[in-house]
Design a protein around this motif. Structure first.
Motif, PDB file in Angstrom:
ATOM      1  N   PRO A 164       0.798  -1.225   0.000  1.00  0.00           N
ATOM      2  CA  PRO A 164       0.000   0.000   0.000  1.00  0.00           C
ATOM      3  C   PRO A 164       0.832   1.277   0.000  1.00  0.00           C
ATOM      4  O   PRO A 164       0.364   2.329  -0.420  1.00  0.00           O
ATOM      5  CB  PRO A 164      -0.806  -0.109   1.290  1.00  0.00           C
ATOM      6  CG  PRO A 164       0.009  -0.976   2.186  1.00  0.00           C
ATOM      7  CD  PRO A 164       0.782  -1.905   1.303  1.00  0.00           C
ATOM      8  N   ASP A 165       2.051   1.220   0.495  1.00  0.00           N
ATOM      9  CA  ASP A 165       2.891   2.417   0.567  1.00  0.00           C
ATOM     10  C   ASP A 165       4.365   1.990   0.596  1.00  0.00           C
ATOM     11  O   ASP A 165       4.684   0.820   0.770  1.00  0.00           O
ATOM     12  CB  ASP A 165       2.547   3.260   1.803  1.00  0.00           C
ATOM     13  CG  ASP A 165       2.534   2.410   3.050  1.00  0.00           C
ATOM     14  OD1 ASP A 165       3.505   1.672   3.273  1.00  0.00           O
ATOM     15  OD2 ASP A 165       1.532   2.442   3.798  1.00  0.00           O
ATOM     16  N   LEU A 166       5.222   2.998   0.453  1.00  0.00           N
ATOM     17  CA  LEU A 166       6.651   2.696   0.331  1.00  0.00           C
ATOM     18  C   LEU A 166       7.227   2.089   1.611  1.00  0.00           C
ATOM     19  O   LEU A 166       8.113   1.228   1.563  1.00  0.00           O
ATOM     20  CB  LEU A 166       7.402   3.978  -0.038  1.00  0.00           C
ATOM     21  CG  LEU A 166       8.758   3.773  -0.704  1.00  0.00           C
ATOM     22  CD1 LEU A 166       8.660   2.865  -1.922  1.00  0.00           C
ATOM     23  CD2 LEU A 166       9.375   5.103  -1.067  1.00  0.00           C
ATOM     24  N   GLU A 167       6.682   2.540   2.728  1.00  0.00           N
ATOM     25  CA  GLU A 167       7.187   2.017   4.008  1.00  0.00           C
ATOM     26  C   GLU A 167       6.939   0.502   4.101  1.00  0.00           C
ATOM     27  O   GLU A 167       7.832  -0.266   4.459  1.00  0.00           O
ATOM     28  CB  GLU A 167       6.446   2.742   5.134  1.00  0.00           C
ATOM     29  CG  GLU A 167       7.124   2.635   6.459  1.00  0.00           C
ATOM     30  CD  GLU A 167       6.268   3.303   7.542  1.00  0.00           C
ATOM     31  OE1 GLU A 167       5.420   4.149   7.225  1.00  0.00           O
ATOM     32  OE2 GLU A 167       6.468   2.910   8.708  1.00  0.00           O
ATOM     33  N   SER A 168       5.724   0.081   3.748  1.00  0.00           N
ATOM     34  CA  SER A 168       5.464  -1.368   3.803  1.00  0.00           C
ATOM     35  C   SER A 168       6.256  -2.097   2.728  1.00  0.00           C
ATOM     36  O   SER A 168       6.653  -3.248   2.922  1.00  0.00           O
ATOM     37  CB  SER A 168       3.994  -1.734   3.629  1.00  0.00           C
ATOM     38  OG  SER A 168       3.175  -0.667   3.595  1.00  0.00           O
ATOM     39  N   TYR A 169       6.460  -1.447   1.578  1.00  0.00           N
ATOM     40  CA  TYR A 169       7.277  -2.093   0.542  1.00  0.00           C
ATOM     41  C   TYR A 169       8.688  -2.361   1.074  1.00  0.00           C
ATOM     42  O   TYR A 169       9.215  -3.463   0.962  1.00  0.00           O
ATOM     43  CB  TYR A 169       7.333  -1.225  -0.726  1.00  0.00           C
ATOM     44  CG  TYR A 169       8.302  -1.785  -1.755  1.00  0.00           C
ATOM     45  CD1 TYR A 169       7.991  -2.941  -2.470  1.00  0.00           C
ATOM     46  CD2 TYR A 169       9.535  -1.184  -1.967  1.00  0.00           C
ATOM     47  CE1 TYR A 169       8.891  -3.488  -3.370  1.00  0.00           C
ATOM     48  CE2 TYR A 169      10.442  -1.721  -2.864  1.00  0.00           C
ATOM     49  CZ  TYR A 169      10.109  -2.871  -3.571  1.00  0.00           C
ATOM     50  OH  TYR A 169      11.016  -3.413  -4.469  1.00  0.00           O
ATOM     51  N   ARG A 170       9.279  -1.323   1.653  1.00  0.00           N
ATOM     52  CA  ARG A 170      10.658  -1.483   2.184  1.00  0.00           C
ATOM     53  C   ARG A 170      10.707  -2.555   3.269  1.00  0.00           C
ATOM     54  O   ARG A 170      11.660  -3.313   3.364  1.00  0.00           O
ATOM     55  CB  ARG A 170      11.148  -0.169   2.784  1.00  0.00           C
ATOM     56  CG  ARG A 170      11.589   0.871   1.767  1.00  0.00           C
ATOM     57  CD  ARG A 170      12.066   2.091   2.566  1.00  0.00           C
ATOM     58  NE  ARG A 170      12.245   3.274   1.770  1.00  0.00           N
ATOM     59  CZ  ARG A 170      13.365   3.588   1.122  1.00  0.00           C
ATOM     60  NH1 ARG A 170      14.397   2.770   1.170  1.00  0.00           N
ATOM     61  NH2 ARG A 170      13.454   4.689   0.424  1.00  0.00           N
ATOM     62  N   ALA A 171       9.663  -2.588   4.112  1.00  0.00           N
ATOM     63  CA  ALA A 171       9.658  -3.571   5.198  1.00  0.00           C
ATOM     64  C   ALA A 171       9.554  -4.986   4.642  1.00  0.00           C
ATOM     65  O   ALA A 171      10.197  -5.911   5.134  1.00  0.00           O
ATOM     66  CB  ALA A 171       8.490  -3.288   6.143  1.00  0.00           C
ATOM     67  N   ARG A 172       8.754  -5.175   3.589  1.00  0.00           N
ATOM     68  CA  ARG A 172       8.540  -6.524   3.062  1.00  0.00           C
ATOM     69  C   ARG A 172       9.676  -6.956   2.132  1.00  0.00           C
ATOM     70  O   ARG A 172      10.033  -8.124   2.053  1.00  0.00           O
ATOM     71  CB  ARG A 172       7.191  -6.554   2.309  1.00  0.00           C
ATOM     72  CG  ARG A 172       6.790  -7.883   1.714  1.00  0.00           C
ATOM     73  CD  ARG A 172       6.845  -9.042   2.666  1.00  0.00           C
ATOM     74  NE  ARG A 172       5.941  -8.984   3.790  1.00  0.00           N
ATOM     75  CZ  ARG A 172       5.028  -9.906   4.086  1.00  0.00           C
ATOM     76  NH1 ARG A 172       4.880 -10.958   3.304  1.00  0.00           N
ATOM     77  NH2 ARG A 172       4.290  -9.793   5.152  1.00  0.00           N
ATOM     78  N   VAL A 173      10.257  -5.978   1.409  1.00  0.00           N
ATOM     79  CA  VAL A 173      11.325  -6.311   0.449  1.00  0.00           C
ATOM     80  C   VAL A 173      12.531  -5.405   0.715  1.00  0.00           C
ATOM     81  O   VAL A 173      12.818  -4.478  -0.060  1.00  0.00           O
ATOM     82  CB  VAL A 173      10.847  -6.121  -1.019  1.00  0.00           C
ATOM     83  CG1 VAL A 173      11.787  -6.847  -1.979  1.00  0.00           C
ATOM     84  CG2 VAL A 173       9.421  -6.618  -1.224  1.00  0.00           C
ATOM     85  N   PRO A 174      13.255  -5.661   1.809  1.00  0.00           N
ATOM     86  CA  PRO A 174      14.341  -4.742   2.172  1.00  0.00           C
ATOM     87  C   PRO A 174      15.392  -4.582   1.070  1.00  0.00           C
ATOM     88  O   PRO A 174      15.978  -3.517   0.934  1.00  0.00           O
ATOM     89  CB  PRO A 174      14.959  -5.400   3.417  1.00  0.00           C
ATOM     90  CG  PRO A 174      13.930  -6.341   3.928  1.00  0.00           C
ATOM     91  CD  PRO A 174      13.097  -6.763   2.767  1.00  0.00           C
ATOM     92  N   ALA A 175      15.601  -5.633   0.278  1.00  0.00           N
ATOM     93  CA  ALA A 175      16.622  -5.537  -0.779  1.00  0.00           C
ATOM     94  C   ALA A 175      15.996  -5.211  -2.132  1.00  0.00           C
ATOM     95  O   ALA A 175      16.622  -5.400  -3.175  1.00  0.00           O
ATOM     96  CB  ALA A 175      17.390  -6.860  -0.863  1.00  0.00           C
ATOM     97  N   GLY A 176      14.763  -4.701  -2.128  1.00  0.00           N
ATOM     98  CA  GLY A 176      14.067  -4.469  -3.402  1.00  0.00           C
ATOM     99  C   GLY A 176      14.515  -3.205  -4.120  1.00  0.00           C
ATOM    100  O   GLY A 176      15.233  -2.370  -3.576  1.00  0.00           O
ATOM    101  N   ASN A 177      14.060  -3.080  -5.372  1.00  0.00           N
ATOM    102  CA  ASN A 177      14.339  -1.901  -6.199  1.00  0.00           C
ATOM    103  C   ASN A 177      13.336  -0.807  -5.785  1.00  0.00           C
ATOM    104  O   ASN A 177      12.180  -0.816  -6.189  1.00  0.00           O
ATOM    105  CB  ASN A 177      14.165  -2.290  -7.674  1.00  0.00           C
ATOM    106  CG  ASN A 177      14.408  -1.128  -8.617  1.00  0.00           C
ATOM    107  OD1 ASN A 177      14.270   0.031  -8.247  1.00  0.00           O
ATOM    108  ND2 ASN A 177      14.773  -1.452  -9.846  1.00  0.00           N
TER     109      ASN A 177
END
Ligand SMILES: Cc1cc2nc3c(=O)[nH]c(=O)nc-3n(C[C@H](O)[C@H](O)[C@H](O)COP(=O)(O)OP(=O)(O)OC[C@H]3O[C@@H](n4cnc5c(N)ncnc54)[C@H](O)[C@@H]3O)c2cc1C
Length: 449
Positions: A56-69
């Motif tokens: 839903p947002d960048l914070e959750s993206y970073r939390a779920r995929v710490p090594a993501g693009n």
């Protein structure tokens, strides 16, 4: 089909990403050829649950995929609403926002994906685009007249197709045992395929031959735990055998130990189990889990199903007992180390000795044992399955394919499961990222011509 042929944009792959990219480019007035190597369009998208879901947002993206693009993650999140609106405007069914928590976080809407794939096909043809099935691209070479020449094989012979832009959307490399052995050597070679069979790494191979870099951890993949043994595992039943609710139980290997923090979700456990020798474990859960999460409707309009019962009816090894003590005895007769299993159930969270190669998972926690509340208790043997690979072709946020030098390759784009690094062990969706990246690739391919 033989001889010479030319166009402006070639899209390789007739799944969601490819059909979307081709429809956007054709409607912008470009000459577009979409090539699908199988005899039918749709890819894995046509087998899917149609859950248009992502972070839903960048914070959750970073939390779920710490090594993501992160740049790509940001683009997917920011373009989500516009892409969902595009699906709504097509007139196909789109559900209200899902309140089911199958993936543990994120936002999603179920849509009629098969109807939408048909809608995209119609739009491509209406806009003058060409769709060709049953063709195999053997090689892509530089061309003197346009940027690239595709060497294409069909049952009728060989042909050359000249083009200025290419969009790779071939759906990942999970369908090829050879590609899996090369790029994900830690994953057992007999892993079950929960995907269309056509996605065998052609996009990654052809893009690499053009100089593309790879991105993301190529050993990571999306999929779900499937009961074992399994009879009748046909594509229309892939979802019925999926044990989405495994985060509400514990997973125990043959040595009687747990090997991962089950609360992190089925799609992560699926990857952890794939790294254990033998790739088998028992999912242990209580009656409350079976009757709620194990029997609920995972996606809107999916229908309710008792997944334990369905798995057992289709051959799964299992045990049922009124107490955990009796369950340990029953699992002992199925080859599990009974003594260690008792210690595990009593709170020993020592990680399975089989798990030495598991590098990405978090260790088990004692808290998860609290989900084994009251009997009857169940144990279901499970195995991992691969739906699509998460590592792949390196792209930037404009879907331009990036060379090892760090520069974009002229006129080369990628979308969908061919790309690497958006999800990376942690998963943020298949259909929504495919549609969003397909939309971007269509626009960018037009601009590059
Ligand atoms: C059972 C199941 C349930 C799923 N449920 C969901 C869900 O609810 N939500 C979600 O987000 N995701 C889901 N997914 C994943 C989702 O389907 C994929 O992420 C999505 O389809 C990826 O789109 P794509 O276009 O990249 O690949 P695909 O849709 O798989 O299409 C790729 C196409 O490329 C073709 N191809 C391969 N090689 C070539 C070549 N050389 N030339 C031409 N064509 C080629 C393939 O044959 C295939 O038709 C599910 C998948 C499955 C199997």
């Amino acid at each position: 089909m033989t001889g010479q042929w030319s166009t402006e944009i070639v899209v390789l792959g007739g799944g969601l990403a490819g059909l979307r990219a081709a429809s956007v480019a054709a409607e912008a007035g470009r000459r577009v050829v979409l090539i699908e190597k199988r005899d039918r369009l749709g890819g894995s998208a046509a087998l899917s649950a149609g859950m248009f879901w992502t972070a839903p947002d960048l914070e959750s993206y970073r939390a779920r995929v710490p090594a993501g693009n992160v740049a790509l993650g940001e683009r997917v999140i920011s373009d989500y609403d516009a892409n969902l609106d595009a699906i709504r405007r097509s007139g196909v069914f789109v559900s209200d926002q899902s309140t089911d928590d199958v993936m543990g976080f994120g936002r999603g809407f179920t849509f009629d994906v098969k109807a939408y794939l048909g809608h995209l096909e119609e739009r491509i043809l209406k806009a003058g685009g060409e769709i060709r099935t049953g063709l195999r691209v053997r090689a892509i070479e530089p061309s003197a007249t346009q940027r690239y020449r595709l060497v294409i094989e069909s049952d009728e012979g060989e042909a050359n197709l000249e083009t200025n832009a290419i969009v790779f959307a071939t759906g990942g490399f999970q369908g090829s045992p050879g590609a899996r052995a090369t790029w994900m050597p830690d994953v057992g070679e007999d892993i079950l395929l929960r995907s269309n069979p056509g996605s065998t790494g052609d996009g990654l191979r052809l893009a690499s031959e053009l100089g593309a870099a790879t991105a993301g951890d190529l050993g990571t993949f999306y999929g779900h735990l499937i009961s074992h043994p399994v009879s009748g595992f046909t594509p229309d039943r892939f979802m019925l055998f999926s044990q989405y609710y495994s985060n509400h139980g514990i997973l125990v290997a043959a040595d009687g130990r747990r090997f991962a923090d089950e609360s992190r979700g089925d799609e992560m456990l699926n990857q952890d189990l794939a790294e254990l020798d033998g790739m088998r474990a028992f999912l242990i859960f209580d009656h409350e889990t079976r009757s709620t999460y194990g029997a609920s409707e995972p996606f809107a309009n999916f229908g309710r199903l008792d997944r334990f019962e369905f798995a057992v009816e289709h051959g799964a090894r299992h045990a049922v007992a009124d107490t955990l003590d009796a369950l340990a005895v029953a699992l002992g007769t199925l080859g599990v180390d009974e003594g260690q299993l008792r210690r595990t159930l009593a709170g020993d969270v020592g990680v399975s000795t089989l798990a030495s190669r598991v590098s990405r998972s978090e260790p088990p926690t004692a808290a998860q044992l609290g989900l084994l509340r009251s009997g009857p208790f169940y144990a279901l043997e499970v195995q991992p399955a691969v739906t699509f690979t998460l590592g792949g072709i390196a792209i930037d946020a404009a879907t331009r394919v990036i060379a090892a030098s760090g520069s974009p390759l002229d006129g080369v784009f990628a979308a969908g499961a061919d790309i690497g690094g958006l999800s990376n062990y942690g998963y943020v969706g298949g259909l929504a990222p495919a549609h969003i990246a397909g939309s971007i690739a269509g626009v960018e391919a037009v601009a590059s011509c």
